[in-house]
Write a protein that holds these residues in place. Structure first.
Motif, PDB file in Angstrom:
ATOM      1  N   GLU A   1      -2.422   3.903  -3.699  1.00 42.75           N
ATOM      2  CA  GLU A   1      -2.152   2.750  -4.562  1.00 42.75           C
ATOM      3  C   GLU A   1      -2.155   1.472  -3.748  1.00 42.75           C
ATOM      4  OE1 GLU A   1       1.814   0.999  -6.796  1.00 42.75           O
ATOM      5  OE2 GLU A   1       1.325   3.114  -7.096  1.00 42.75           O
ATOM      6  N   ILE A   2      -2.671   0.407  -4.351  1.00 38.32           N
ATOM      7  CA  ILE A   2      -2.578  -0.924  -3.786  1.00 38.32           C
ATOM      8  C   ILE A   2      -1.958  -1.828  -4.852  1.00 38.32           C
ATOM      9  CG2 ILE A   2      -4.964  -1.471  -4.443  1.00 38.32           C
ATOM     10  CD1 ILE A   2      -5.028  -3.339  -1.969  1.00 38.32           C
ATOM     11  N   ARG A   3      -1.006  -2.662  -4.428  1.00 33.38           N
ATOM     12  CA  ARG A   3      -0.316  -3.528  -5.383  1.00 33.38           C
ATOM     13  C   ARG A   3      -0.202  -4.937  -4.805  1.00 33.38           C
ATOM     14  NH1 ARG A   3       5.197  -1.833  -8.436  1.00 33.38           N
ATOM     15  NH2 ARG A   3       4.042   0.130  -8.357  1.00 33.38           N
TER      16      ARG A   3
ATOM     17  N   LEU B   1       0.854  -1.186   0.000  1.00 38.11           N
ATOM     18  CA  LEU B   1       0.000   0.000   0.000  1.00 38.11           C
ATOM     19  C   LEU B   1       0.888   1.233   0.000  1.00 38.11           C
ATOM     20  CD1 LEU B   1      -2.507  -1.075   2.802  1.00 38.11           C
ATOM     21  CD2 LEU B   1      -2.882  -1.254   0.340  1.00 38.11           C
ATOM     22  N   VAL B   2       0.502   2.255  -0.756  1.00 40.36           N
ATOM     23  CA  VAL B   2       1.240   3.517  -0.796  1.00 40.36           C
ATOM     24  C   VAL B   2       0.249   4.665  -0.764  1.00 40.36           C
ATOM     25  CG1 VAL B   2       2.793   5.006  -2.127  1.00 40.36           C
ATOM     26  CG2 VAL B   2       3.156   2.540  -2.120  1.00 40.36           C
ATOM     27  N   HIS B   3       0.548   5.672   0.043  1.00 41.94           N
ATOM     28  CA  HIS B   3      -0.183   6.933  -0.017  1.00 41.94           C
ATOM     29  C   HIS B   3       0.845   8.054  -0.075  1.00 41.94           C
ATOM     30  CE1 HIS B   3      -3.473   9.736   0.340  1.00 41.94           C
ATOM     31  NE2 HIS B   3      -2.812  10.377   1.291  1.00 41.94           N
TER      32      HIS B   3
ATOM     33  N   TYR C   1      -3.730  -1.112  -8.645  1.00 45.29           N
ATOM     34  CA  TYR C   1      -4.809  -0.142  -8.812  1.00 45.29           C
ATOM     35  C   TYR C   1      -4.363   1.155  -8.149  1.00 45.29           C
ATOM     36  CZ  TYR C   1      -9.275   2.245  -8.608  1.00 45.29           C
ATOM     37  OH  TYR C   1     -10.271   3.176  -8.747  1.00 45.29           O
ATOM     38  N   ARG C   2      -4.508   2.270  -8.874  1.00 46.07           N
ATOM     39  CA  ARG C   2      -3.989   3.558  -8.385  1.00 46.07           C
ATOM     40  C   ARG C   2      -5.000   4.662  -8.642  1.00 46.07           C
ATOM     41  NH1 ARG C   2       1.479   5.719 -11.160  1.00 46.07           N
ATOM     42  NH2 ARG C   2       0.053   5.711 -12.936  1.00 46.07           N
ATOM     43  N   LEU C   3      -5.126   5.555  -7.670  1.00 40.60           N
ATOM     44  CA  LEU C   3      -5.978   6.740  -7.781  1.00 40.60           C
ATOM     45  C   LEU C   3      -5.108   7.968  -7.560  1.00 40.60           C
ATOM     46  CD1 LEU C   3      -8.696   8.292  -7.858  1.00 40.60           C
ATOM     47  CD2 LEU C   3      -8.878   7.854  -5.389  1.00 40.60           C
TER      48      LEU C   3
ATOM     49  N   ARG D   1      -7.645   7.359 -12.632  1.00 44.63           N
ATOM     50  CA  ARG D   1      -7.689   6.010 -12.072  1.00 44.63           C
ATOM     51  C   ARG D   1      -7.057   5.077 -13.084  1.00 44.63           C
ATOM     52  NH1 ARG D   1     -11.789   5.672  -7.972  1.00 44.63           N
ATOM     53  NH2 ARG D   1     -12.930   7.649  -7.803  1.00 44.63           N
ATOM     54  N   ASP D   2      -6.161   4.221 -12.615  1.00 48.55           N
ATOM     55  CA  ASP D   2      -5.549   3.286 -13.566  1.00 48.55           C
ATOM     56  C   ASP D   2      -5.290   1.937 -12.909  1.00 48.55           C
ATOM     57  OD1 ASP D   2      -2.538   3.189 -12.665  1.00 48.55           O
ATOM     58  OD2 ASP D   2      -3.018   5.324 -12.728  1.00 48.55           O
ATOM     59  N   PHE D   3      -5.197   0.947 -13.778  1.00 44.07           N
ATOM     60  CA  PHE D   3      -5.008  -0.440 -13.353  1.00 44.07           C
ATOM     61  C   PHE D   3      -4.080  -1.119 -14.343  1.00 44.07           C
ATOM     62  CE2 PHE D   3      -6.199  -4.835 -14.302  1.00 44.07           C
ATOM     63  CZ  PHE D   3      -6.008  -5.449 -13.072  1.00 44.07           C
TER      64      PHE D   3
END
Length: 394
Positions: free
Chosen positions: A348-350, A325-327, A365-367, A384-386
């Protein structure tokens, strides 16, 4: 930097001399004396990343757009020892994908976009000599190489020197001096900047048209030994003389751009089965930033110069399965990262599945949402991207 036309990439008659010069240099490096050739062998390796990328954008005026494509990166390396202390390495790197506007092999001293090579382009992203003697505390790398000082984690990202993340292609032209100290390693990187820009990731309004901006200086101090659970500690300073177009590139004023970065990460084993928790934090500050009107982040004053990211990783949730997880929050005046855009809040979650030591699958998935918007904008831009991606080494 983003407006360069494709004719800079496609082969042209005037570029043949440059290509021949590089070929001659490569052939010279390969043609070592016969006695040396008997003692050393070439080693070949490579890596590939390929996947499906899906992105959607809601613009400031509320309109929506999307992009879906298959994309990938291929890199092929050759290296050999040239005696006891000298090492040579070169690597071909290319980016490919649907909807690419052209193709070509180029050897410019600069990347064609602000975050590296464009789709359809290829180059040599490594071509260097490395000197290292175990009897000496220092080593030196000279030529074209990779510098990577990212925060540890499953979704490893960096605020400054992190060449070639994801499927990007960036590099550093210059020299990298390393000096081993008790428990620490000092780094000094002198990077050459072409008038059109460097090979590393930089963002507008950084500009290198002035003669005084030919060299970027990076100095860093990195811990080489853990301190209890703390497994990463590093501080770094970047100095870009006469490279910041504070009022925009159309105006003549240029100022120095300076950044300070610190990162730290720790690791705790949570179970006998191997579950491991790795939190990390990185922060950067640029005291001198462009006007907010130049970065599109406001109508008065200077853009903010603070950037930070917080990361949390879980390794071996099941054998080979990792989660990150990243913020992050990056002010508009932060201009050095290929992983982060300025004026963005990112979450982001990876997920990563490493099914062999050489091969893995990742899904992200990233916002991203704008922090500040100029007057007249209806809403902040939102992306938003995946992606789902396969990576392998051979």
């Amino acid at each position: 930097m983003t407006g360069r036309s494709i004719d800079r990439v496609l082969p042209r008659p005037g570029r043949h001399r440059q290509a021949r010069a590089v070929v001659v240099a490569l052939a010279t490096a390969l043609a070592t004396p016969a006695a040396l050739a008997e003692e050393t062998d070439w080693r070949f390796s490579g890596d590939i990343r390929a996947g499906y990328f899906d992105s959607e954008r809601k613009a400031r005026n509320g309109t929506q757009s999307d992009s879906r494509a298959l994309r990938g990166r291929l890199r092929l390396a050759a290296e050999r020892d040239l005696g006891d202390h000298l090492h040579f390495r070169t690597r071909f790197a290319g980016r490919y994908g649907q909807h690419q506007t052209g193709h070509g092999f180029q050897l410019h001293g600069y990347a064609t976009t602000s975050t590296g090579m464009d789709l359809g382009e290829s180059t040599l992203d490594e071509f260097y000599l490395d000197y290292a003697d175990k009897a000496r505390p220092w080593s030196l790398r000279l030529g074209r190489f990779q510098t990577q000082f990212a925060l540890q984690g499953v979704a490893s990202k960096g605020l400054d020197r992190n060449d070639s993340p994801n499927i990007d292609i960036t590099w550093t032209d210059g020299l990298h001096y390393r000096h081993q100290l008790p428990g620490w390693r000092a780094h000094l990187v002198l990077e050459h900047n072409h008038r059109e820009g460097p090979g590393s990731a930089v963002r507008t309004p950084l500009d290198f048209s002035e003669d005084a901006s030919r060299v970027t200086v990076f100095a860093g101090l990195e811990a080489t030994e853990p301190l209890g659970p703390v497994v990463q500690r590093m501080i770094g300073v970047t100095w870009m003389p006469a490279a910041l177009a504070s009022d925009g590139t159309a105006f003549s004023r240029r100022e120095d751009y300076i950044t300070l970065v610190g990162r730290v990460a720790a690791s705790w084993r949570l179970s006998e089965a191997g579950l491991r928790l790795v939190p990390g934090f990185e922060i950067g500050y640029a005291p001198n930033t462009p006007r907010a009107t130049v970065t599109g982040s406001g109508n008065t004053g200077d853009a903010g110069g603070l950037a930070w990211q917080a990361a949390l990783s879980l390794y071996d949730i099941a054998p080979g399965h990792n989660l990150g997880l990243v913020h992050a929050r990056i002010d508009a005046g932060w201009l050095l990262s290929g992983d982060f855009r300025g004026n963005d809040a990112l979450s982001e979650i990876r997920y990563q599945w490493r099914f062999t030591p050489q091969w893995s699958m990742e899904a992200r998935y990233r916002l991203r949402e704008e922090i500040d918007i100029p007057a007249g904008a209806l809403r902040p831009r939102e992306d938003r991207d995946f992606y789902i991606r396969i990576s392998g080494r051979f």
